[in-house]
Write a protein that holds these residues in place. Sequence first.
Motif, PDB file in Angstrom:
ATOM      1  N   UNK A  72       0.802  -1.223   0.000  1.00  0.00           N
ATOM      2  CA  UNK A  72       0.000   0.000   0.000  1.00  0.00           C
ATOM      3  C   UNK A  72       0.835   1.273   0.000  1.00  0.00           C
ATOM      4  N   UNK A  73       2.155   1.130  -0.049  1.00  0.00           N
ATOM      5  CA  UNK A  73       3.014   2.298  -0.093  1.00  0.00           C
ATOM      6  C   UNK A  73       3.349   2.700  -1.521  1.00  0.00           C
ATOM      7  N   UNK A  74       4.031   3.817  -1.645  1.00  0.00           N
ATOM      8  CA  UNK A  74       4.550   4.290  -2.928  1.00  0.00           C
ATOM      9  C   UNK A  74       6.065   4.349  -2.799  1.00  0.00           C
ATOM     10  N   UNK A  75       6.765   3.550  -3.588  1.00  0.00           N
ATOM     11  CA  UNK A  75       8.216   3.431  -3.492  1.00  0.00           C
ATOM     12  C   UNK A  75       8.901   4.416  -4.429  1.00  0.00           C
ATOM     13  N   UNK A  76       9.930   5.077  -3.914  1.00  0.00           N
ATOM     14  CA  UNK A  76      10.756   5.930  -4.769  1.00  0.00           C
ATOM     15  C   UNK A  76      11.547   5.039  -5.715  1.00  0.00           C
ATOM     16  N   UNK A  77      11.535   5.361  -6.993  1.00  0.00           N
ATOM     17  CA  UNK A  77      12.212   4.535  -7.985  1.00  0.00           C
ATOM     18  C   UNK A  77      13.708   4.475  -7.694  1.00  0.00           C
ATOM     19  N   UNK A  78      14.216   3.264  -7.680  1.00  0.00           N
ATOM     20  CA  UNK A  78      15.635   3.067  -7.402  1.00  0.00           C
ATOM     21  C   UNK A  78      16.348   2.613  -8.672  1.00  0.00           C
TER      22      UNK A  78
END
Length: 250
Positions: A72-78
């Motif tokens: 349910x989170x939004x991940x910063x693109x790595x």
Amino acid sequence: GSFSGPIPPYPGSVHRLVVGHDILGCNSPFNNEDDIAGNILIVERGVCYLQDKAIAAQASGAVALIIVNSDEGITVFAGVTSITFSIPILMVNQSFGDRLVDASLAALHDDTLRVMIRLSQRPGIPSQIEQLRHLMTSLGRDNWRASIDNPSLVGWDEVSDPCVTLWTGVACHDDGSISQIGLSNIGLEGSLPPLLHLPNITLLTLSQEKGIVGTLPNWLGDLKQMASIIILFILFFLYFFISFFFYLCF
């Protein structure tokens, strides 16, 4: 993400949402590449790097890529890539993304269904949804969505686009700006807001709304495309008054 291409300025453009086959977006070309070209591709997170999904999407002609996260989170693109992407790359949480995927897949089996998404930056001025909410709250609808107790009304919520979902009582120009607002007999009360920014509106109709009071605000006179303002309940009473006057006199 840091390697995402730019999102076009408002009003942007409207495109169909297409689920990639495969849904993980790790293999290019996609089996449904013809459907993806010119549309917005949605894939799920997992197996390969996010930039690999973006490479596959751009190579398939997608105008944008939506990645459904695995939680349910939004991940910063790595990850580091030297590739320059021209298409916007966005991530949504799992529950919302699953709803988008399910709706898009359902549309494959029903020709009357389409999942359409407006691709645009949030405008510098308040959005059209905010303007419509402002209009409704000024007319006595503090709980502006739930208090419209009419199941036939479509839209009028915080998430859909008035011109894509085709909200009841709202019509739009081809560029996605609102052209007309027409509401009837839903118990509006109060006065029109002193300030509203819907510069391309041509027709405002509020019929059978006896609770509307006050003077017409100045912003209506500033609308260069405005052709008609119709508040039918007021016109009805004006007609009744004139008819009654002639009856007394003659």
